[in-house]
Design a protein around this motif. Structure first.
Motif, PDB file in Angstrom:
ATOM      1  N   GLN A   1       1.112  -1.272  -0.408  1.00 27.84           N
ATOM      2  CA  GLN A   1       0.296  -0.005  -0.107  1.00 27.84           C
ATOM      3  C   GLN A   1       0.998   0.929   0.144  1.00 27.84           C
ATOM      4  OE1 GLN A   1      -3.050  -0.904   3.343  1.00 27.84           O
ATOM      5  NE2 GLN A   1      -4.034  -1.113   1.853  1.00 27.84           N
ATOM      6  N   LEU A   2       0.777   2.285  -0.451  1.00 27.09           N
ATOM      7  CA  LEU A   2       1.054   3.392  -0.637  1.00 27.09           C
ATOM      8  C   LEU A   2       0.488   5.185  -0.522  1.00 27.09           C
ATOM      9  CD1 LEU A   2       2.779   2.205  -4.496  1.00 27.09           C
ATOM     10  CD2 LEU A   2       3.486   1.720  -2.184  1.00 27.09           C
ATOM     11  N   VAL A   3       1.189   6.083   0.111  1.00 29.27           N
ATOM     12  CA  VAL A   3       0.229   6.615   0.553  1.00 29.27           C
ATOM     13  C   VAL A   3       1.622   8.050   0.230  1.00 29.27           C
ATOM     14  CG1 VAL A   3      -0.736   8.011   2.366  1.00 29.27           C
ATOM     15  CG2 VAL A   3      -0.881   5.453   2.271  1.00 29.27           C
ATOM     16  N   GLU A   4       1.178   8.841  -0.396  1.00 28.30           N
ATOM     17  CA  GLU A   4       1.590  10.375  -0.837  1.00 28.30           C
ATOM     18  C   GLU A   4       1.225  10.969  -0.171  1.00 28.30           C
ATOM     19  OE1 GLU A   4       0.544   8.277  -5.322  1.00 28.30           O
ATOM     20  OE2 GLU A   4      -0.555   8.612  -3.245  1.00 28.30           O
ATOM     21  N   SER A   5       2.430  11.885   0.357  1.00 29.35           N
ATOM     22  CA  SER A   5       2.301  13.333   1.114  1.00 29.35           C
ATOM     23  C   SER A   5       2.753  14.427   0.290  1.00 29.35           C
ATOM     24  CB  SER A   5       2.278  12.692   2.503  1.00 29.35           C
ATOM     25  OG  SER A   5       3.634  12.897   2.975  1.00 29.35           O
ATOM     26  N   GLY A   6       2.950  15.742   0.802  1.00 27.60           N
ATOM     27  CA  GLY A   6       4.281  16.427   0.133  1.00 27.60           C
ATOM     28  C   GLY A   6       3.464  17.757  -0.444  1.00 27.60           C
ATOM     29  N   GLY A   7       2.260  17.371  -1.095  1.00 28.99           N
ATOM     30  CA  GLY A   7       1.626  18.330  -1.876  1.00 28.99           C
ATOM     31  C   GLY A   7       1.349  19.263  -2.471  1.00 28.99           C
ATOM     32  N   GLY A   8       1.089  20.075  -2.493  1.00 26.45           N
ATOM     33  CA  GLY A   8       1.011  21.576  -2.548  1.00 26.45           C
ATOM     34  C   GLY A   8       1.050  23.094  -3.586  1.00 26.45           C
ATOM     35  N   LEU A   9       0.365  23.647  -3.267  1.00 18.40           N
ATOM     36  CA  LEU A   9       0.372  25.200  -3.279  1.00 18.40           C
ATOM     37  C   LEU A   9       1.933  25.844  -4.264  1.00 18.40           C
ATOM     38  CD1 LEU A   9      -0.960  27.091  -6.256  1.00 18.40           C
ATOM     39  CD2 LEU A   9      -1.330  28.085  -4.270  1.00 18.40           C
TER      40      LEU A   9
ATOM     41  N   LEU B   1       7.784  15.945  -2.522  1.00 17.78           N
ATOM     42  CA  LEU B   1       7.132  14.486  -2.275  1.00 17.78           C
ATOM     43  C   LEU B   1       7.814  12.933  -1.633  1.00 17.78           C
ATOM     44  CD1 LEU B   1       5.734  14.384  -5.431  1.00 17.78           C
ATOM     45  CD2 LEU B   1       4.592  15.778  -2.987  1.00 17.78           C
ATOM     46  N   SER B   2       7.201  12.765  -0.863  1.00 16.83           N
ATOM     47  CA  SER B   2       7.282  11.464   0.089  1.00 16.83           C
ATOM     48  C   SER B   2       6.024  10.505  -0.196  1.00 16.83           C
ATOM     49  CB  SER B   2       7.479  12.015   1.646  1.00 16.83           C
ATOM     50  OG  SER B   2       8.182  11.881   2.029  1.00 16.83           O
ATOM     51  N   CYS B   3       6.239   9.429   0.058  1.00 16.30           N
ATOM     52  CA  CYS B   3       5.873   8.064  -0.794  1.00 16.30           C
ATOM     53  C   CYS B   3       6.399   6.690   0.628  1.00 16.30           C
ATOM     54  CB  CYS B   3       5.732   7.480  -2.357  1.00 16.30           C
ATOM     55  SG  CYS B   3       4.978   5.737  -2.633  1.00 16.30           S
ATOM     56  N   ALA B   4       4.929   6.450   1.076  1.00 13.86           N
ATOM     57  CA  ALA B   4       5.017   5.952   2.224  1.00 13.86           C
ATOM     58  C   ALA B   4       4.776   4.153   1.995  1.00 13.86           C
ATOM     59  CB  ALA B   4       5.251   6.113   3.968  1.00 13.86           C
ATOM     60  N   ALA B   5       5.092   3.068   1.941  1.00 17.03           N
ATOM     61  CA  ALA B   5       5.356   2.190   1.913  1.00 17.03           C
ATOM     62  C   ALA B   5       4.513   1.024   2.736  1.00 17.03           C
ATOM     63  CB  ALA B   5       6.204   0.928   0.556  1.00 17.03           C
ATOM     64  N   SER B   6       3.623   0.665   2.277  1.00 21.83           N
ATOM     65  CA  SER B   6       3.426  -0.808   3.807  1.00 21.83           C
ATOM     66  C   SER B   6       4.198  -2.090   3.670  1.00 21.83           C
ATOM     67  CB  SER B   6       1.818  -0.580   4.421  1.00 21.83           C
ATOM     68  OG  SER B   6       1.544  -0.983   3.065  1.00 21.83           O
ATOM     69  N   GLY B   7       4.580  -3.144   4.580  1.00 19.73           N
ATOM     70  CA  GLY B   7       4.448  -4.054   3.378  1.00 19.73           C
ATOM     71  C   GLY B   7       6.293  -4.393   3.856  1.00 19.73           C
TER      72      GLY B   7
ATOM     73  N   THR C   1      -1.231  13.090  -4.858  1.00 18.85           N
ATOM     74  CA  THR C   1      -0.973  14.299  -4.358  1.00 18.85           C
ATOM     75  C   THR C   1      -0.698  15.321  -5.148  1.00 18.85           C
ATOM     76  OG1 THR C   1      -0.140  15.696  -2.350  1.00 18.85           O
ATOM     77  CG2 THR C   1       1.582  14.112  -4.199  1.00 18.85           C
ATOM     78  N   GLN C   2      -1.480  16.640  -5.177  1.00 21.03           N
ATOM     79  CA  GLN C   2      -1.767  18.029  -5.982  1.00 21.03           C
ATOM     80  C   GLN C   2      -0.888  18.251  -5.576  1.00 21.03           C
ATOM     81  OE1 GLN C   2      -4.488  18.373  -8.694  1.00 21.03           O
ATOM     82  NE2 GLN C   2      -3.068  19.664  -8.969  1.00 21.03           N
ATOM     83  N   VAL C   3       0.140  18.698  -6.933  1.00 22.35           N
ATOM     84  CA  VAL C   3       1.244  19.692  -6.928  1.00 22.35           C
ATOM     85  C   VAL C   3       0.267  21.255  -7.805  1.00 22.35           C
ATOM     86  CG1 VAL C   3       3.442  20.417  -7.936  1.00 22.35           C
ATOM     87  CG2 VAL C   3       2.944  18.338  -5.863  1.00 22.35           C
ATOM     88  N   THR C   4       0.563  21.877  -7.166  1.00 23.87           N
ATOM     89  CA  THR C   4      -0.179  23.100  -8.486  1.00 23.87           C
ATOM     90  C   THR C   4       1.125  24.417  -8.335  1.00 23.87           C
ATOM     91  OG1 THR C   4      -1.955  23.124  -7.392  1.00 23.87           O
ATOM     92  CG2 THR C   4      -1.523  25.015  -8.493  1.00 23.87           C
ATOM     93  N   VAL C   5       1.597  24.678  -9.325  1.00 22.79           N
ATOM     94  CA  VAL C   5       2.425  25.460  -9.527  1.00 22.79           C
ATOM     95  C   VAL C   5       2.302  26.826 -10.290  1.00 22.79           C
ATOM     96  CG1 VAL C   5       4.787  26.078 -10.744  1.00 22.79           C
ATOM     97  CG2 VAL C   5       4.163  23.710 -10.133  1.00 22.79           C
TER      98      VAL C   5
END
Length: 125
Positions: free
Chosen positions: A3-11, A20-26, A119-123
């Motif tokens: 399972q993959l969970v992204e974070s770190g996106g933004g404006l 961006l980070s992607c944390a993996a389970s398993g 995860t959304q990245v807006t520039v």
């Protein structure tokens, strides 16, 4: 199962940076090749960057070479995408991906086995 969970996106403003980070389970994370894809509004999903399970090799889409860096920390089950000199055309939903085959990290990622939710990245210009 991974399972993959992204974070770190933004404006961010053009020229800025995000990580961006992607944390993996398993417990088998270290055996998977990892990558990032992105999908801009109205466009197909596209390959961005990939890293081998051993971190011995990385490769990038031409559009991000020299600006983005992919890395991984197998002890933390996490893959990162450092994005610098961001441009408005980098605006997209960024997806983390995992697969045992390196050949699938291309195009739109057909047959990639595992995906994050994005995860959304807006520039802004």
């Amino acid at each position: 199962q991974v399972q993959l969970v992204e974070s770190g996106g933004g404006l961010v403003q053009a020229g800025g940076s995000l990580r961006l980070s992607c944390a993996a389970s398993g417990r088998t994370f270290s055996s998977y090749n990892m990558g990032w894809f992105r999908q801009a509004p109205g466009k197909e999903r596209d390959f961005v960057a990939a890293i081998y399970w051993s971190s011995s090799y990385t490769y990038y889409a031409d559009s991000v070479k020299g600006r983005f860096t992919i890395s991984r920390d197998n002890a933390k089950n996490t893959v990162y995408l450092e994005m610098n000199s961001l441009k408005p055309e980098d605006t997209a939903i960024y997806y983390c991906a995992a697969d045992t085959s390196t050949f699938r990290f291309t195009g739109w990622g057909k047959n990639i086995r595992y995906w994050g939710q994005g995860t959304q990245v807006t520039v802004s210009s």
